[in-house]
Each structure stands twice: as C-alpha cells, then as structure tokens.
Motif scaffolding. Structure first.
Motif, PDB file in Angstrom:
ATOM      1  N   ASP A  53       0.048   8.803 -13.543  1.00 35.62           N
ATOM      2  CA  ASP A  53      -1.072   8.415 -14.379  1.00 35.62           C
ATOM      3  C   ASP A  53      -0.770   7.123 -15.136  1.00 35.62           C
ATOM      4  O   ASP A  53       0.259   6.484 -14.916  1.00 35.62           O
ATOM      5  CB  ASP A  53      -1.474   9.554 -15.321  1.00 35.62           C
ATOM      6  CG  ASP A  53      -0.357   9.929 -16.284  1.00 35.62           C
ATOM      7  OD1 ASP A  53       0.311   9.013 -16.816  1.00 35.62           O
ATOM      8  OD2 ASP A  53      -0.163  11.131 -16.529  1.00 35.62           O
ATOM      9  N   ARG A  54      -1.694   6.754 -16.016  1.00 35.31           N
ATOM     10  CA  ARG A  54      -1.590   5.474 -16.711  1.00 35.31           C
ATOM     11  C   ARG A  54      -0.357   5.334 -17.582  1.00 35.31           C
ATOM     12  O   ARG A  54       0.026   4.234 -17.953  1.00 35.31           O
ATOM     13  CB  ARG A  54      -2.811   5.275 -17.615  1.00 35.31           C
ATOM     14  CG  ARG A  54      -4.001   4.775 -16.867  1.00 35.31           C
ATOM     15  CD  ARG A  54      -5.116   4.473 -17.854  1.00 35.31           C
ATOM     16  NE  ARG A  54      -6.246   3.925 -17.127  1.00 35.31           N
ATOM     17  CZ  ARG A  54      -7.488   3.889 -17.607  1.00 35.31           C
ATOM     18  NH1 ARG A  54      -7.749   4.362 -18.810  1.00 35.31           N
ATOM     19  NH2 ARG A  54      -8.454   3.369 -16.888  1.00 35.31           N
ATOM     20  N   ARG A  55       0.214   6.454 -17.973  1.00 33.24           N
ATOM     21  CA  ARG A  55       1.398   6.389 -18.826  1.00 33.24           C
ATOM     22  C   ARG A  55       2.690   6.425 -18.001  1.00 33.24           C
ATOM     23  O   ARG A  55       3.776   6.627 -18.540  1.00 33.24           O
ATOM     24  CB  ARG A  55       1.376   7.529 -19.852  1.00 33.24           C
ATOM     25  CG  ARG A  55       0.385   7.257 -20.987  1.00 33.24           C
ATOM     26  CD  ARG A  55       0.287   8.404 -21.966  1.00 33.24           C
ATOM     27  NE  ARG A  55       1.555   8.874 -22.469  1.00 33.24           N
ATOM     28  CZ  ARG A  55       2.296   8.236 -23.380  1.00 33.24           C
ATOM     29  NH1 ARG A  55       1.871   7.100 -23.867  1.00 33.24           N
ATOM     30  NH2 ARG A  55       3.433   8.737 -23.785  1.00 33.24           N
TER      31      ARG A  55
ATOM     32  N   ALA B 183       1.071  -3.919 -11.942  1.00 29.08           N
ATOM     33  CA  ALA B 183      -0.063  -4.644 -12.530  1.00 29.08           C
ATOM     34  C   ALA B 183      -1.397  -4.071 -12.061  1.00 29.08           C
ATOM     35  O   ALA B 183      -2.380  -4.093 -12.803  1.00 29.08           O
ATOM     36  CB  ALA B 183       0.018  -6.119 -12.165  1.00 29.08           C
ATOM     37  N   SER B 184      -1.426  -3.571 -10.827  1.00 32.07           N
ATOM     38  CA  SER B 184      -2.697  -3.182 -10.205  1.00 32.07           C
ATOM     39  C   SER B 184      -2.952  -1.686 -10.194  1.00 32.07           C
ATOM     40  O   SER B 184      -4.102  -1.260 -10.052  1.00 32.07           O
ATOM     41  CB  SER B 184      -2.738  -3.693  -8.751  1.00 32.07           C
ATOM     42  OG  SER B 184      -2.450  -5.062  -8.684  1.00 32.07           O
ATOM     43  N   PHE B 185      -1.911  -0.874 -10.299  1.00 33.89           N
ATOM     44  CA  PHE B 185      -2.119   0.573 -10.222  1.00 33.89           C
ATOM     45  C   PHE B 185      -2.835   1.053 -11.490  1.00 33.89           C
ATOM     46  O   PHE B 185      -2.338   0.847 -12.607  1.00 33.89           O
ATOM     47  CB  PHE B 185      -0.778   1.297 -10.047  1.00 33.89           C
ATOM     48  CG  PHE B 185      -0.925   2.797  -9.956  1.00 33.89           C
ATOM     49  CD1 PHE B 185      -1.674   3.372  -8.944  1.00 33.89           C
ATOM     50  CD2 PHE B 185      -0.321   3.627 -10.881  1.00 33.89           C
ATOM     51  CE1 PHE B 185      -1.828   4.755  -8.858  1.00 33.89           C
ATOM     52  CE2 PHE B 185      -0.460   5.005 -10.804  1.00 33.89           C
ATOM     53  CZ  PHE B 185      -1.209   5.564  -9.789  1.00 33.89           C
ATOM     54  N   LEU B 186      -3.995   1.640 -11.308  1.00 35.31           N
ATOM     55  CA  LEU B 186      -4.827   2.071 -12.444  1.00 35.31           C
ATOM     56  C   LEU B 186      -5.063   0.922 -13.419  1.00 35.31           C
ATOM     57  O   LEU B 186      -5.163   1.123 -14.617  1.00 35.31           O
ATOM     58  CB  LEU B 186      -4.183   3.277 -13.148  1.00 35.31           C
ATOM     59  CG  LEU B 186      -3.776   4.444 -12.237  1.00 35.31           C
ATOM     60  CD1 LEU B 186      -3.236   5.605 -13.070  1.00 35.31           C
ATOM     61  CD2 LEU B 186      -4.919   4.922 -11.376  1.00 35.31           C
ATOM     62  N   ARG B 187      -5.118  -0.277 -12.890  1.00 35.11           N
ATOM     63  CA  ARG B 187      -5.308  -1.531 -13.661  1.00 35.11           C
ATOM     64  C   ARG B 187      -4.157  -1.816 -14.622  1.00 35.11           C
ATOM     65  O   ARG B 187      -4.323  -2.554 -15.598  1.00 35.11           O
ATOM     66  CB  ARG B 187      -6.630  -1.529 -14.417  1.00 35.11           C
ATOM     67  CG  ARG B 187      -7.851  -1.375 -13.508  1.00 35.11           C
ATOM     68  CD  ARG B 187      -9.133  -1.773 -14.202  1.00 35.11           C
ATOM     69  NE  ARG B 187     -10.278  -1.503 -13.341  1.00 35.11           N
ATOM     70  CZ  ARG B 187     -10.980  -0.376 -13.367  1.00 35.11           C
ATOM     71  NH1 ARG B 187     -10.682   0.571 -14.228  1.00 35.11           N
ATOM     72  NH2 ARG B 187     -11.982  -0.209 -12.542  1.00 35.11           N
ATOM     73  N   GLY B 188      -2.979  -1.268 -14.316  1.00 32.92           N
ATOM     74  CA  GLY B 188      -1.811  -1.683 -15.100  1.00 32.92           C
ATOM     75  C   GLY B 188      -1.030  -0.542 -15.723  1.00 32.92           C
ATOM     76  O   GLY B 188      -1.554   0.159 -16.580  1.00 32.92           O
TER      77      GLY B 188
ATOM     78  N   PHE C 174       1.332   2.195  -3.570  1.00 38.53           N
ATOM     79  CA  PHE C 174       0.137   2.848  -4.119  1.00 38.53           C
ATOM     80  C   PHE C 174      -0.008   4.273  -3.567  1.00 38.53           C
ATOM     81  O   PHE C 174      -0.330   5.208  -4.304  1.00 38.53           O
ATOM     82  CB  PHE C 174      -1.122   2.040  -3.789  1.00 38.53           C
ATOM     83  CG  PHE C 174      -1.195   0.708  -4.483  1.00 38.53           C
ATOM     84  CD1 PHE C 174      -1.092   0.613  -5.860  1.00 38.53           C
ATOM     85  CD2 PHE C 174      -1.375  -0.458  -3.756  1.00 38.53           C
ATOM     86  CE1 PHE C 174      -1.168  -0.612  -6.502  1.00 38.53           C
ATOM     87  CE2 PHE C 174      -1.452  -1.695  -4.388  1.00 38.53           C
ATOM     88  CZ  PHE C 174      -1.346  -1.771  -5.766  1.00 38.53           C
ATOM     89  N   ASP C 175       0.214   4.411  -2.249  1.00 34.10           N
ATOM     90  CA  ASP C 175       0.100   5.744  -1.644  1.00 34.10           C
ATOM     91  C   ASP C 175       1.023   6.731  -2.350  1.00 34.10           C
ATOM     92  O   ASP C 175       0.615   7.842  -2.713  1.00 34.10           O
ATOM     93  CB  ASP C 175       0.467   5.684  -0.150  1.00 34.10           C
ATOM     94  CG  ASP C 175      -0.562   4.932   0.679  1.00 34.10           C
ATOM     95  OD1 ASP C 175      -1.664   4.663   0.168  1.00 34.10           O
ATOM     96  OD2 ASP C 175      -0.248   4.597   1.843  1.00 34.10           O
TER      97      ASP C 175
ATOM     98  N   MET D 107       0.826  -1.213   0.000  1.00 32.07           N
ATOM     99  CA  MET D 107       0.000   0.000   0.000  1.00 32.07           C
ATOM    100  C   MET D 107       0.861   1.265   0.000  1.00 32.07           C
ATOM    101  O   MET D 107       0.431   2.313  -0.489  1.00 32.07           O
ATOM    102  CB  MET D 107      -0.955  -0.003   1.204  1.00 32.07           C
ATOM    103  CG  MET D 107      -2.104  -0.993   1.085  1.00 32.07           C
ATOM    104  SD  MET D 107      -3.150  -0.784  -0.393  1.00 32.07           S
ATOM    105  CE  MET D 107      -4.037   0.716   0.001  1.00 32.07           C
TER     106      MET D 107
ATOM    107  N   ILE E 119      -0.139   7.512  -5.930  1.00 32.80           N
ATOM    108  CA  ILE E 119      -1.350   8.341  -5.999  1.00 32.80           C
ATOM    109  C   ILE E 119      -1.053   9.758  -5.512  1.00 32.80           C
ATOM    110  O   ILE E 119      -1.468  10.738  -6.128  1.00 32.80           O
ATOM    111  CB  ILE E 119      -2.490   7.678  -5.200  1.00 32.80           C
ATOM    112  CG1 ILE E 119      -2.882   6.351  -5.881  1.00 32.80           C
ATOM    113  CG2 ILE E 119      -3.697   8.610  -5.107  1.00 32.80           C
ATOM    114  CD1 ILE E 119      -3.741   5.446  -5.033  1.00 32.80           C
TER     115      ILE E 119
ATOM    116  N   ARG F 122       0.441  11.692  -8.004  1.00 38.09           N
ATOM    117  CA  ARG F 122      -0.454  11.881  -9.158  1.00 38.09           C
ATOM    118  C   ARG F 122       0.091  11.232 -10.422  1.00 38.09           C
ATOM    119  O   ARG F 122       0.037  11.799 -11.513  1.00 38.09           O
ATOM    120  CB  ARG F 122      -0.739  13.358  -9.379  1.00 38.09           C
ATOM    121  CG  ARG F 122      -1.364  13.963  -8.121  1.00 38.09           C
ATOM    122  CD  ARG F 122      -1.934  15.331  -8.339  1.00 38.09           C
ATOM    123  NE  ARG F 122      -2.749  15.675  -7.174  1.00 38.09           N
ATOM    124  CZ  ARG F 122      -3.410  16.808  -7.031  1.00 38.09           C
ATOM    125  NH1 ARG F 122      -3.399  17.702  -7.979  1.00 38.09           N
ATOM    126  NH2 ARG F 122      -4.133  17.043  -5.949  1.00 38.09           N
TER     127      ARG F 122
END
Lengths: 438, 438
Positions: free
Chosen positions: B169-171, B191-196, B160-161, B157, B164, B167
C-alpha cells in the motif's frame, strides 16, 4: 473599476430580471451570482470560489469598448498550489480563442494526445487554436483507441513512441484532448517523458471537466486494479469548452453527473439541493445549468486539492463511492461500465453502509437513490460482481494503509463525510451481502 | 560538546600523525580532513560538504562511554532539498547497523528490488538489516535480470506486478539494492506505484555510489534512447556500505571511476589532482582511497543537485561526456559497453571538441587521456558506431531544446565547464569525424 462587494451587490441586483434565469424551475441558490459568458456582465465569483477571477478581468468586461472588440473572458477557477497553480477556463467557444491555449504553450513543439472518437470531432479545431497566428509552433498528434480498457502500459507506450520518434524535447507541451482516460494517460506520459514536460488539459466529457482533469492525478490501470501506476502532475491550464458537450453521448453525460452529485454529498449541501431542483435541466443539457454545475464542481475540487494535493487525508473524500466503484469496474471488466456508472452504484453502497453504521438518517439514503435514478444512473452493482470479487479488488485499493481499508462514508447532516478505517467490519459485510448475490 | 571550529581544528591537528594516512603516496589535499569509520574520531566535514553531520552526532562520538557501546557513526553527506532533503551514509559495515535503514522505513511493508547478481550476495543481509529487532516489518523482494538491456518497461512491470500481487500500500517502502540500473528502475517504480511510495537506495557499485543513487533521477530506457522515460524522485536515504565493493568485478569498478573523474574535470580541480596521484590506489581498491573518492563525489553531486534539482542548467554539467556516451551505448546496444566505459570515451570526445573550439589547452586533453588509460577505461568509441548513429541518437538527447543540441564542454582552466548550445557546429563534426570511421 474595482470588483468591490458593493459593485457586486449592485450587479447581482441588476441580474434578477435578466434573461439568464430563463426557466421558472431553474433555481439558483440565493448566495450564488453567476453570469455565463456574456460580455455585458461581470463574471462574478461565488462565495465558494477558491480564487476569484482577477479584478482587472472584471473591469475589462465592464468597459463598453472592450466588450465590443474582445472575445468574452471565460469564467476562471484558480487551483492554488503555490508555484504549480493554474487556471481552469470554463466557457462556450473557448477553442475559438487561441490566446487562451497559446499563452500556456512553452517551447515550439506540441503533442496532442486524443482518441479515435474525439479526434474526428475536435482535433483540427485544437490544432488551429494552437497554431493560428503562431507560425513557430508545430503540432504532432497521437490517436489512441477509445475506452478504459486501453488505459494500460501498452497504450501509454504509443505516446512515448510518438514523442520520441517526433524528437520532442524537454520544452515540448503535451495536450490531452478527450475524456478522463485520455487526460490521465497523457498526464502520466507528460510527467514521465524526459522526466517531465509541460501539459495542458482540454477535457471533452462532463466526467473529465468536473473531476479528472483538475488536480493533477494521472496514471494508468493494472489488470489487478485501477490507477495503480501514475503520478501527481499538475497541468499548465485546463480549458473547458462547454460546446464539446454537444457531441457527448447521453450515457457519458449521465456518468459525469455521478461526480457532480458526489461534490454535493461530501461537502456542499447547497449544491446538492440545487442539483435536486435542476437534474432535469442537466439531463436536457441546458447550457447554463451545465456550465454552473461544471464551475461549482471545479471550485469544490480546486479547494480540496489546494488543501491536500497529495491526498494525505482530505482529498481522499473525493473518492466517495469509488472504492466500491473501482471494484465494480475491475470485476465487470474495464470498459463495460462507465466510470461514473460504477461510482453511482458505489455511492449507493457507501451511503447504505453509512446508514447501517447509524451515521446518517434514511432521508439521505432516499435522496441519493432518487437523484441517481433521475440521472439514469445505476443504483446497484451488476449481478456478476460477487462479494469475493469486491473484497479482492478492495484489498489492493490505494486507500489501504498498513493493511487497513479506509473508506469515505457520509456522517452527519447532508454535505458531511469522513475518511476512516475506524468502522464496524460487520457493516461492510452487510452492505456487500445486501448488494451481492454471493 | 559542541563541534565548534576550535574543536575541529584541535582534532584535525591530532590526526596528522594517526595511522590513517598509511601510504606515503596516498596524498590528501591539505584542506581536507577525513576520518573513516573510527569511533575514536569525529566525522569531520570538509570545506566542500554541503551540510555537515549534525553536532549531536559528532558529540556522541566524542563521548568515551558511547564510543565503546555504539557502532561507529558513518560519514554522512546531506543532500539539501528542503522538505525532500536526505542523508547519504557512507562507511564500512553499514549493513550491520539496522537502525540506519529502519529509521527511514515508513509503514510495515518493504519491497526490495534487486537483480540476479546482487541477490545471492546481499539480499539476506539487507532483509536482516530491515527486520532485525523489528517484528512489525515484512519484506518482499523481486529479483530482476541483471544488465542495462533490461532497463525497460517490460522489466519495470515486474516490479509493479510484485508490488500489487503482494498488496503493498501507500505506506510501503521500496528499497533499491544494486547498481545504477536497479536504482533507476526501483526509483521510477517507487515514484509511480500508487502515485508515489517511500524509497531507499542501497547502491552496490561505484557507479551507483558516486552518481546514480544520489539526486533523484530515476527512469528506464526506450529502444531509441537512454532514460527517456522517468521521474525526478528523491529517496529517503542512500546507504553506501563500501564493503559491497569487495565483490565488484574490475570492469565495473573502473566504470564507476569515469564518473569520479568527471567531478574533477567539471568543478573540482583539487579532486582531479588527487585522483591523478591516487588512481593506482583506487584501482587496487584501497578502502580509504575508495571511501574518500565516494565521499568527495557525493559532496560534489549533492551540491549541484541542491542548487538545481530539476536540471534547468547547472545540473546538466554532470553529464560531461554523457551525450556522446549515450550515443555509444545506444549504438553498440545496451549492455555491451558499461555506462562508465561509454562515458569515458564520450568524455574524451567532449574534451577533444572543447580543445578544437579553443576553449582548453592541450595539457588537459593529455591529462584526461592519461588518467582514463590508467583506469583501464576506453578512450575511443567502438568502430561499429558511425557518425550517423551518433547524430541520430544525439538528436533525441534530453538536452536538446527547441531543436538545438546543448553540450557540456570544458572551458578555461581545469575544473571549469559550460553547458551550451552556442558552439561552432564544425567542431562537433570534426570531433565525430576524428573518432568515427564513417
């Protein structure tokens, strides 16, 4: 018997005087021929169906012997994703057809993930459907607290704990029984447990049936934003027993309609017009209207997902109103507003911004406001969500790329939208200014 | 210039008198022609290479002008997985070649995930490699506590913290800098952050370089078992700078050799024989011996992963000794024994069981014991791990299917193994009895 077009034409003609269209004001578009769970009739696919029900199913139904001895064959929408393709079964009483579920259970162990609201209503029924006539399968269940505020890592760990304590193995199947929160969490658990086990969705809310259960988006929330942790993970099948909507609270029902309305706005003007004519039937839970709205929504979603599974572009259009909506949900606190309520207000904001950009005319603005009001959905964000809160949450939206927030906005005639970061920032500020107190 | 076989033959001949084979007792199998980071020479692929370095790379190296002005091209092993294929770069000083990393960074934001041990040694170097001559990229980092005991959801976590809060992003691109624990956790986070999001591995231990960084297995532990939560998720590239091994503690070095020895036992008898001759050179950190062992291990792993990415069968054979080993790690408490130490003792147990089943002759048992001792690795489990503890942990192993524990066991001549649940249970009990106090 083949399901050739001439056969279909014949059948559609024979329907015009059936008891199916039982309300004068319950109007179906002329291009749609739809028959609901009646073994006398073929389950016709519409023009928009991604992949029609197989012709063998259709011909089975036309066999007078089979129609008397077999349960009705459900309407099926196929999600076409190569070796990850799967069917969505839609119909009344499908939980009484064990073979529908059992054919998709791999291995001998099943874990049903549900919540405290749904378990008393449907858990026994689902366990029966999984095990009737099938002694080899054993079913465990984990019952989570109900609500978006529990869509977090702590609650997800309860699913892993149960699976591991029950010594489930790689050939197990996880079954999500509930609304969108349960589907998203169970799906992410299935994607991650032992690096992936089989997964079945049994959605019990309109929201889950028309949107979240289809397409493989799974995940949980982070306290700074929605669905920030998850996976793309497709189920083996989605089973929608429309009878489960009989127990759905009115607010939940309306919440789901926000997503139904979305499909019309972004890509299906005919469907939106149908909704305008039938919103009262939907609110009154007319079973045929509900079934039609669910099927048409699933067809729209399946088509989009088939074209863009991982959301590199087109799929993002399904998020009309969601960027504003997520900010509302995060700002007001998960669980205070239902997802569809936030999406409804968010849709009004996206439509307002589209109009400010000169991309749509005001008739669309009015029609959107009108149908949402008839669906008893909010059309403004709560006063407690400020402009700063919107901006803060929107900055961590998954659709930000290289620092640029991309939005889904309507553009052109009804049924057309764009997914773009190329818009005048002033329009966004003006929309936020118009809808926020500060 | 093409890299035709005639060219290769010519080059391999020209090598026999080079200074490369600098120790008389440092013997390479005759079928292997290996050139290490010397721009004068082509990076020849061996018979076992999955996919040779591209001919354009080879021809570049043969250009006398380029060889003076460009850094040496690293040895490259390709993992062939269709549109998820990626290169493994192996060589000395690769962190001084920024283009190797930068070509695989998508977007403008990078998150380096590392730990308190590795960060002071290599974080600045990696940040420099990511940003040198590339002003557009900004790098964040998160430094986790070091050790298997932190490979859990709470520590995950923190990644992830950080992502996030920053900020991302997906790229964005996540970079794992460290050993197997960091690679597994960073990979699962990616794999899991913003679904990959994109993901790069920079392994800094032998264990990670020869095994865990290759093949896309990511995940975390549950208190009831290892790696029970995770994903198959492939990186964009793996960059192995062998210079990072200069700072590796001896115990960690030996731990990695347990996996190197595994490749020989399950599928590469020539490699095992090479190891027997060169185990002292490996323990002495002879750079050429290390580089050869890493390359040959990666080639073996890449071949297996290419054939069976999701571990439906063949890939499971890479877990020789791991089922017993996981039980040791869980039983003794994560972080007390290194992974390779537990695998070493587990390998002895698997070999013992194979012998009890009559599947191998005793010369293999002796040779395995001998090489592990020379590598200063344990050959028995700790006394504190009882038979019940073994059985309890093994019952939740990922290789259990429908209640049956499948094991990787040696069978036949050296270099052959099976993955099977079809064995005499008495042999398992006898092995546990022979190695456990109670």
């Amino acid at each position: 018997m083949s399901s050739s077009s001439s056969t279909l034409s014949h059948l559609s003609l024979s329907l015009s005087s059936s008891s199916f269209i039982h309300k004068p004001n319950f109007l179906y578009p002329t291009t749609i021929h739809y028959l609901h769970f009646n073994p006398k009739f073929v389950s016709l696919s519409t023009k928009r169906t991604i992949c029609a029900s197989s012709s063998s199913s259709s011909s089975q139904l036309m066999d007078p012997f089979l129609s008397k001895t077999q349960p009705p064959i459900p309407t099926t929408v196929h999600v076409d994703l190569g070796d990850r393709s799967y069917p969505i079964y839609i119909g009344s009483g499908l939980l009484n057809q064990p073979h529908l579920l059992q054919r998709h259970v791999h291995g001998k162990r099943v874990l049903v993930v549900t919540n405290t609201t749904v378990a008393p209503l449907y858990l026994d029924k689902v366990v029966d459907a999984l095990t009737r006539g099938n002694q080899n399968v054993s079913v465990e269940s984990v019952i989570l607290p109900d609500g978006e505020q529990y869509k977090d890592m702590d609650t997800l760990m309860k699913v892993f704990d149960k699976a591991i304590e029950s010594r489930l193995d790689r050939r197990s199947t996880f079954v999500a029984l509930g609304g969108g929160v349960i589907g998203d969490m169970c799906g992410f658990a299935a994607a991650s447990f032992l690096r992936g086990v089989n997964f079945i969705q049994i959605p019990t809310t309109v929201m889950a049936q028309v949107d979240s259960s289809v397409g493989g988006k799974t995940g949980i929330n982070h306290h700074l934003g929605k669905n920030l942790i998850g996976a793309f993970y497709q189920p083996q099948c989605v089973l929608i027993d429309t009878d489960t909507l009989n127990t759905l609270p009115e607010r939940e029902l309306a919440s789901g309609f926000a997503e139904v309305i979305k499909y019309g706005l972004i890509r299906d003007a005919d469907f939106f017009e149908w909704q305008e004519k039938n919103i009262h039937a939907l609110m009154a839970r007319d079973p045929n209207a509900l079934a039609y709205a669910i099927k048409r929504s699933c067809e729209n979603k399946a088509e989009v997902v088939s074209l863009d599974e991982k959301e590199s572009g087109l799929r993002a259009t399904l998020n009309l109103g969601h960027t504003f909506g997520h900010a509302i949900e995060t700002g007001v606190g998960y669980g205070q507003w239902l997802h569809g309520e936030a999406v409804a207000a968010g849709t009004v904001m996206a439509v307002d911004m589209s109009y400010r950009l000169g991309w749509i005319d005001d008739s669309i603005v009015k029609r959107v406001g009108e149908i949402l009001k008839q669906a008893k959905l909010p059309t403004t964000p709560p006063e407690t969500v400020t402009m700063d809160m919107f901006k803060s949450v929107m900055a961590v939206d998954k659709k930000v790329a290289d620092g640029l927030l991309r939005l889904i906005l309507l553009k052109g005639p009804l049924g057309n939208c764009v997914f773009t970061g190329d818009y005048d920032r002033k329009a966004l500020d003006d929309t936020l200014g118009a809808f926020c107190k500060s």
